[in-house]
Design a protein around this motif. Structure first.
Motif: not given
Length: 339
Positions: A228-243
């Motif tokens: 769960g936290p791993a998925i959350v972190v991926q989404r936070l990175g996406m908030m920066a515009g990362a793929a």
């Protein structure tokens, strides 16, 4: 192993980074970060990681661009890292976040188009020294399988929290993968085996071969609770515009939130309260046969203090020899090989 003084290790990394195309100032920033990891006993992300940086630069046909601010408000900013190594982008993001948090009490700064951002406790220790509490999360390319799977869907995705305290900050820094990418790379470089249960090969079969793991996927930390936290972190990175699924070692998302406790309460009282709570945790009665209870960051900070008192660090001879080649220096420069 090879024995190096901290100054010799710093000079070795700086020389290799300068030869790879960085300015002297940039090389010094990278060397500071990698040496801190080596002093703290995090060798998988120490000098060995400099070799990965050189390899990535050499394998990339296009030179990196400048680090630039892509969007900004009084309390936020988004950086385009220009495909620069993350040690440089991360420090730029941190400096910007510290300045905004000091001016306005809170800051959110993120970055994309970067890679190898390093250990987040390094940045949070600097933020805490500035009197700020904060969180950093970093997404990456899909090398980690979700719980119950054997194919990569997110990065090793570290997340860290730091709090100013007296006399030292309290920092919790973890990766949400069962093993960090740098550790697998280091074991592959040294011909060592991975621990059981950490990784799968390209066909989804569990493997102890780190080279096979790099072609397959790592397991997630903590089962479904770590997934769960791993998925959350991926989404936070996406908030920066990362793929969401960046190719190879590229486009890492870096997400920083800093808060000035002084806009909410008395900052010195907060430091004392954090310190008292940390001491209460350490004073917990240990289980039968167990050692003293520790607070996160205690071990690595103590390791660094001991290394600085000793005045030396131990680094794999193979890593030092490779670093000397990249730096254009004689083998074992500044150190003594043994063992």
């Amino acid at each position: 192993m090879t024995t190096l003084t901290p100054s010799d290790a710093h000079a070795l990394v700086s020389a290799a980074m300068t030869r790879a195309g960085h300015t002297a100032a940039e090389a010094g920033i990278i060397a500071d970060h990698l040496l801190d990891r080596e002093l703290r006993g995090l060798s998988f992300g120490g000098l060995a990681r400099a070799l990965s940086v050189v390899e990535r630069i050499r394998a990339t046909p296009e030179p990196p661009g400048p680090i630039r601010v892509a969007a900004e408000t009084a309390v936020s900013a988004t950086l385009d890292g220009g495909d620069q190594v993350g040690y440089l982008v991360g420090m730029r993001a941190l400096d910007l976040a510290v300045a905004k948090a000091r001016a306005h009490g809170i800051a959110v700064v993120c970055a994309r188009n970067t890679w190898c951002t390093g250990v987040f406790s390094y940045y949070l220790e600097k933020a805490a020294d500035a009197g700020l509490a904060g969180m950093i999360a970093g997404s990456g390319y899909t090398v980690v399988a979700p719980h119950g799977g054997a194919e990569g869907r997110f990065g090793t995705n570290p997340i860290a929290f730091g709090f100013p305290s007296t006399p030292a900050p309290v920092i919790w820094d973890i990766g949400t993968a069962s093993v960090m990418y740098g550790e697998v790379l280091r074991k592959a470089r040294l011909g060592a085996e991975s621990a059981p249960g950490q990784a799968y090969d390209a066909t989804g079969v569990p493997t102890l071969d780190p080279a096979a793991a790099l072609e397959g996927a790592f397991g997630v930390w903590g089962g479904h609770k770590g997934s769960g936290p791993a998925i959350v972190v991926q989404r936070l990175g996406m908030m920066a515009g990362a793929a969401a699924d960046p190719p190879g070692v590229s486009d890492r998302g870096f997400f920083v939130v800093l808060v000035d406790p002084g806009v909410l309460a008395d900052p010195e009282d907060y430091r004392r309260t954090v310190a008292a709570f940390a001491d209460a945790v350490r004073a917990t009665r240990p289980t039968d046969g167990g050692g003293a209870v520790r607070v996160p960051f205690d071990r690595s900070a103590a390791c660094r203090d001991a290394a600085l008192r000793r005045g030396t660090i131990e680094v794999s001879a193979a890593v030092v020899e490779a670093m000397c080649r990249e730096a254009g220096l004689a083998a074992h420069a500044g150190g003594t090989a043994h063992g």
